[in-house]
Design an enzyme around this catalytic site. Structure first.
Site, short mmCIF file in Angstrom:
data_model
loop_
_atom_site.label_atom_id
_atom_site.label_comp_id
_atom_site.label_asym_id
_atom_site.label_seq_id
_atom_site.Cartn_x
_atom_site.Cartn_y
_atom_site.Cartn_z
N LYS A 112 0.81 -1.23 0.00
CA LYS A 112 0.00 0.00 0.00
C LYS A 112 0.84 1.28 0.00
CE LYS A 112 -4.39 -1.69 1.60
NZ LYS A 112 -5.55 -1.56 2.46
N LYS A 194 -4.58 -9.42 -5.63
CA LYS A 194 -5.87 -9.83 -5.06
C LYS A 194 -6.94 -8.80 -5.41
CE LYS A 194 -6.09 -7.53 -0.65
NZ LYS A 194 -7.16 -7.43 0.29
N LYS A 197 -11.42 -3.76 -2.57
CA LYS A 197 -12.54 -2.82 -2.70
C LYS A 197 -12.08 -1.42 -3.09
CE LYS A 197 -13.50 -3.51 1.95
NZ LYS A 197 -12.26 -3.49 2.74
#
Ligand code: AQP
Length: 328
Positions: A112, A194, A197
């Site tokens: 991230k 992966k 959202k």
């Protein structure tokens, strides 16, 4: 006495099919067997910038989706993390028992923060808050997708370290519970990654509130390979394996059985069938979701969950505070 199970799904966007397979579906399957705690980790979601109004809406949306996916509020304690101040209080104490080096090894943080000039300190310390969420309630079992396994391992290490340092069984050592199938639902456009959202490409993820047409389009457009044979091989055929996995979870059948059902079929047939089962599942979730959102049940469920968990958390926090020597 039943063992205690705890998990939560961030309101950082609309929940995806990945969140369903690796998170909610597991809670649904285990809610009879365990004393179940299912929370809304809203404090976690502000580790990246959120629009306050949107976040507010998403919190109730997530609760509505939990219930629509079959989570029974009579059996499961459902509560909002930020309504219980002990999560953040305990997190600080745990932060002072965790090491910079071990946090630097967290895959999710590396992923991230990659290519970003600036990211928050919260993104870095996120796994400690997660440890606090788990350890505060003596949860023995944490159902999770593969992405969060490392964070549960960190919670175990912190708990063991704390118990050793203060010579007592202060914290229960939690175990991750990873599903055999569905622990990593992949991004439809880049199956190396992966499904998430908060993706920047809406074609990559199936959201639980997507319209039927959009779901079909995304699955029919999913990236596969040129080999044209239907085999389960996550390393060499991640796109096809992902479609087989989705089918297997939603039909509740094994991967072997799924592969057998599609033997001799083409990728087009596979995609069509995966789209059909996904639409069937998601439309039935949405029907229940709209009923729930137009009733008044959510606030009562959240009030009850908050009152129950604040009491438990306060007792645990007091014990830990004293063990460390804080206060009078
Ligand atoms: N793709 C996935 N496949 C299987 N399980 C998944 N989980 C998440 N993505 C997949 C599992 O869902 C639960 C809730 O995760 P989370 O909302 O706390 O955060 P996350 O893992 O960071 O999920 P997202 O969707 O990728 O959110 P964003 O985009 O906000 O970071 C966990 O059990 C997780 O393992």
């Amino acid at each position: 006495m039943k063992k205690r199970l705890l998990t939560g799904l961030q309101p950082s966007g609309t929940l995806t099919l990945g969140n369903f397979c690796g998170g909610i579906n597991q809670v649904y399957n285990y809610q009879e067997q365990y004393d179940t705690f299912l929370f809304i980790p809203d404090l976690h979601s502000i580790t990246v910038t959120q629009d306050p109004e949107e976040l507010h809406k998403k919190i109730k949306e997530v609760v509505g989706l939990y219930l629509a996916c079959g989570i029974d509020a009579q059996k499961t304690h459902i509560y909002i993390q930020s309504e219980n101040l002990y999560h953040a209080n305990l997190s600080w104490i745990l932060e002072c028992h965790a090491y910079f080096g071990e946090l630097s090894r967290m895959h999710q943080f590396k992923e991230k923060s990659k290519n970003k000039e600036n990211f928050t300190c919260g993104l870095y310390t996120y796994p400690i808050l997660m440890a606090s969420d788990i350890l505060l309630y003596d949860a023995q079992v944490v159902p999770t997708g593969i992405d969060q396994k490392q964070h549960v391992e960190l919670a175990r290490n912190i708990a063991e370290r704390f118990n050793n340092r203060y010579h007592g069984n202060y914290f229960v050592i939690p175990e991750p519970l990873i599903p055999n199938v569905g622990a990593k639902i992949r991004d439809l456009q880049n199956p190396e990654k992966k499904m998430s959202k908060s993706t920047s490409n809406p074609k990559s993820s199936i959201f639980l509130l997507d319209e039927e047409k959009a779901i079909r389009k995304k699955i029919m457009g999913a990236v596969t390979d040129n080999d044209a044979s239907i085999k389960f091989d996550e390393e060499n055929k991640p796109g096809v394996s992902n479609l087989l996995t989705i089918y297997s979870v939603l039909k509740n059948i094994s991967i072997d059985e799924t592969v057998r059902q599609f033997s001799g079929a083409g990728y087009g047939d596979l995609k069509k069938e995966v789209a059909n089962v996904t639409i069937e599942k998601i439309m039935s979730i949405q029907e229940k979701y709209h009923e729930i959102m137009s009733s008044n049940v959510i606030d009562d469920i959240l009030d009850e969950g908050r009152d129950y968990t604040v009491k438990l958390a306060s007792e645990k926090y007091e014990t830990i505070r004293k063990a460390v020597g804080l206060g009078r």
